[in-house]
Design a protein around this motif. Sequence first.
Motif, PDB file in Angstrom:
ATOM      1  N   GLU A 182       0.817  -1.220   0.000  1.00 13.80           N
ATOM      2  CA  GLU A 182       0.000   0.000   0.000  1.00 13.80           C
ATOM      3  C   GLU A 182       0.847   1.263   0.000  1.00 13.80           C
ATOM      4  N   GLY A 183       2.168   1.147  -0.043  1.00 18.52           N
ATOM      5  CA  GLY A 183       3.018   2.329  -0.072  1.00 18.52           C
ATOM      6  C   GLY A 183       3.699   2.590   1.263  1.00 18.52           C
ATOM      7  N   MET A 184       4.735   3.432   1.180  1.00 13.38           N
ATOM      8  CA  MET A 184       5.567   3.680   2.358  1.00 13.38           C
ATOM      9  C   MET A 184       4.809   4.374   3.481  1.00 13.38           C
ATOM     10  N   ALA A 185       3.889   5.267   3.135  1.00 15.08           N
ATOM     11  CA  ALA A 185       3.146   5.982   4.173  1.00 15.08           C
ATOM     12  C   ALA A 185       2.339   5.005   5.024  1.00 15.08           C
ATOM     13  N   SER A 186       1.646   4.094   4.372  1.00 18.94           N
ATOM     14  CA  SER A 186       0.854   3.099   5.096  1.00 18.94           C
ATOM     15  C   SER A 186       1.747   2.175   5.910  1.00 18.94           C
ATOM     16  N   ALA A 187       2.912   1.822   5.356  1.00 15.07           N
ATOM     17  CA  ALA A 187       3.845   0.968   6.089  1.00 15.07           C
ATOM     18  C   ALA A 187       4.349   1.677   7.345  1.00 15.07           C
ATOM     19  N   CYS A 188       4.654   2.952   7.223  1.00 18.03           N
ATOM     20  CA  CYS A 188       5.101   3.714   8.391  1.00 18.03           C
ATOM     21  C   CYS A 188       3.990   3.802   9.441  1.00 18.03           C
ATOM     22  N   ASN A 189       2.765   3.962   8.994  1.00 17.42           N
ATOM     23  CA  ASN A 189       1.641   4.006   9.937  1.00 17.42           C
ATOM     24  C   ASN A 189       1.496   2.688  10.689  1.00 17.42           C
ATOM     25  N   ALA A 190       1.684   1.568   9.979  1.00 20.92           N
ATOM     26  CA  ALA A 190       1.620   0.265  10.640  1.00 20.92           C
ATOM     27  C   ALA A 190       2.717   0.151  11.694  1.00 20.92           C
ATOM     28  N   GLY A 191       3.879   0.694  11.381  1.00 18.68           N
ATOM     29  CA  GLY A 191       4.963   0.684  12.356  1.00 18.68           C
ATOM     30  C   GLY A 191       4.654   1.540  13.576  1.00 18.68           C
ATOM     31  N   LEU A 192       4.065   2.703  13.343  1.00 19.31           N
ATOM     32  CA  LEU A 192       3.685   3.562  14.458  1.00 19.31           C
ATOM     33  C   LEU A 192       2.637   2.894  15.342  1.00 19.31           C
ATOM     34  N   ASP A 193       1.706   2.186  14.742  1.00 25.24           N
ATOM     35  CA  ASP A 193       0.688   1.488  15.522  1.00 25.24           C
ATOM     36  C   ASP A 193       1.308   0.408  16.404  1.00 25.24           C
ATOM     37  N   ALA A 194       2.411  -0.190  15.945  1.00 26.38           N
ATOM     38  CA  ALA A 194       3.047  -1.284  16.689  1.00 26.38           C
ATOM     39  C   ALA A 194       4.081  -0.786  17.699  1.00 26.38           C
ATOM     40  N   ALA A 195       4.541   0.458  17.559  1.00 29.48           N
ATOM     41  CA  ALA A 195       5.608   0.974  18.433  1.00 29.48           C
ATOM     42  C   ALA A 195       5.118   1.094  19.868  1.00 29.48           C
ATOM     43  N   ARG A 196       5.961   0.667  20.822  1.00 28.91           N
ATOM     44  CA  ARG A 196       5.572   0.721  22.225  1.00 28.91           C
ATOM     45  C   ARG A 196       6.586   1.463  23.103  1.00 28.91           C
ATOM     46  N   SER A 197       7.692   1.901  22.510  1.00 37.72           N
ATOM     47  CA  SER A 197       8.740   2.542  23.304  1.00 37.72           C
ATOM     48  C   SER A 197       8.467   4.025  23.512  1.00 37.72           C
ATOM     49  N   GLU A 198       9.260   4.638  24.373  1.00 35.61           N
ATOM     50  CA  GLU A 198       9.087   6.052  24.674  1.00 35.61           C
ATOM     51  C   GLU A 198       9.482   6.932  23.495  1.00 35.61           C
TER      52      GLU A 198
ATOM     53  N   MET B 222      14.480  11.342  15.473  1.00 40.18           N
ATOM     54  CA  MET B 222      13.896  10.549  16.552  1.00 40.18           C
ATOM     55  C   MET B 222      12.838  11.400  17.227  1.00 40.18           C
ATOM     56  N   PHE B 223      11.671  10.809  17.482  1.00 41.90           N
ATOM     57  CA  PHE B 223      10.527  11.531  18.017  1.00 41.90           C
ATOM     58  C   PHE B 223      10.164  11.020  19.416  1.00 41.90           C
ATOM     59  N   ARG B 224       9.682  11.926  20.248  1.00 38.93           N
ATOM     60  CA  ARG B 224       9.062  11.514  21.499  1.00 38.93           C
ATOM     61  C   ARG B 224       7.678  10.968  21.153  1.00 38.93           C
ATOM     62  N   ARG B 225       7.423   9.723  21.485  1.00 42.36           N
ATOM     63  CA  ARG B 225       6.182   9.090  21.028  1.00 42.36           C
ATOM     64  C   ARG B 225       4.947   9.819  21.552  1.00 42.36           C
ATOM     65  N   SER B 226       5.010  10.351  22.764  1.00 40.31           N
ATOM     66  CA  SER B 226       3.844  11.054  23.307  1.00 40.31           C
ATOM     67  C   SER B 226       3.515  12.303  22.505  1.00 40.31           C
ATOM     68  N   ALA B 227       4.534  12.889  21.834  1.00 31.83           N
ATOM     69  CA  ALA B 227       4.307  14.110  21.052  1.00 31.83           C
ATOM     70  C   ALA B 227       3.630  13.817  19.717  1.00 31.83           C
ATOM     71  N   ILE B 228       3.797  12.595  19.209  1.00 27.99           N
ATOM     72  CA  ILE B 228       3.230  12.259  17.896  1.00 27.99           C
ATOM     73  C   ILE B 228       2.202  11.133  18.026  1.00 27.99           C
ATOM     74  N   GLU B 229       1.652  10.964  19.208  1.00 22.66           N
ATOM     75  CA  GLU B 229       0.776   9.820  19.491  1.00 22.66           C
ATOM     76  C   GLU B 229      -0.349   9.666  18.471  1.00 22.66           C
ATOM     77  N   ASN B 230      -0.986  10.761  18.101  1.00 22.95           N
ATOM     78  CA  ASN B 230      -2.118  10.695  17.165  1.00 22.95           C
ATOM     79  C   ASN B 230      -1.756  11.191  15.769  1.00 22.95           C
ATOM     80  N   LEU B 231      -0.473  11.286  15.474  1.00 20.68           N
ATOM     81  CA  LEU B 231      -0.021  11.789  14.173  1.00 20.68           C
ATOM     82  C   LEU B 231       0.289  10.604  13.255  1.00 20.68           C
ATOM     83  N   ARG B 232      -0.241  10.653  12.035  1.00 17.73           N
ATOM     84  CA  ARG B 232       0.001   9.586  11.076  1.00 17.73           C
ATOM     85  C   ARG B 232       0.321  10.174   9.706  1.00 17.73           C
ATOM     86  N   PHE B 233       0.858   9.344   8.837  1.00 21.95           N
ATOM     87  CA  PHE B 233       1.197   9.734   7.470  1.00 21.95           C
ATOM     88  C   PHE B 233      -0.054   9.690   6.599  1.00 21.95           C
TER      89      PHE B 233
END
Length: 328
Positions: free
Chosen positions: A77-93, A189-200
């Motif tokens: 589905e493209g790099m943007a969707s792949a990055c979003n899937a990664g963000l959904d799976a990320a659990r670190s700070e 590198m991003f603070r996850r709390s700052a981009i919690e609801n941000l997606r591509f």
Amino acid sequence: MATPEPTSAPRPRASISVIVPSYNCGTRIGEALDSILEQTVGVEQIIVVDDGSTDDTATVVGRYKNARIQYIQRPHEGMASACNAGLDAARSEFVTFLYAGDRWSPAFAERMHDYLTADPGIACAFSNFVHLDDSTGKMLGDQFSHYPEIKRPVLLRDAPNAHGRIPQERAFGALVSCSDIPAYLQVMMFRRSAIENLRFEPSLGPGADTSFALQAFMRGMIVFTDEVLALVRNPTREDALSEGALPVHTLNGLKALAPHVTRERDVTPYRERLSKAHIDAALSLMKAGQARAALRTYRGAFQFPGLRMRKFRGFLRLLVGLPRGLLK
């Protein structure tokens, strides 16, 4: 290929999730994974998002016997969707990205992590890098040579850690003004709390990186370092676009930001950069032989006041490339 991590002297572990989106990059993904595993701090989570590859990507990743590597296989589905899937799976700070074939120096994760942990108000940290010309194998210049605006001392203060600098003005206004907007996710590198609801936004194609990075810049302070801490292949886009096409995608990414730019002090630098982006995209289209599209895009620069000399110079450059007979 990767060797097992040493057990005699385990490295300190940091709360970092690394997202590695990949599409048919089985011959290169090992470079990215090796550079992640060679960091001076161990990252907590490595998320490989296979965007529907039809090559041996799964086999290559499977050779890495490391519990921290999480492999996600999904339809193409493209790099943007792949990055979003990664963000959904990320659990670190903290969250960062590395594209297949690109490489970090061993100190990258530690340096970015130090910046972000030094001040909870910092939303993003990024470093300088060098380009590798994929067609010739030659190293090109460092990326910060394209950011003369952020090197003005009057706009900067020192970061808490050595080598880093922070814009004194609001980060978005300082960085959106750059000639080449800092939007290379491989060195951020991003603070996850700052981009919690941000997606591509997948509809933006390569412009999704620009839109994502600039929205992140609105969410806190930014720190950057002149240190070269990564090697990025050129071009870096999923569909191997020539650099000449990138101004059009940068324009699309900027236009998508309009609903988000609401603070008064952000509006002026945003409009000025959007005007410039119209001119840059018009010149790119003219160079590609799309004269009528170039003229339509150039007219978009006049939606915004000011920058009359830049608009005039852009018009002269367009005239030079205008095909004979088009205006007859």
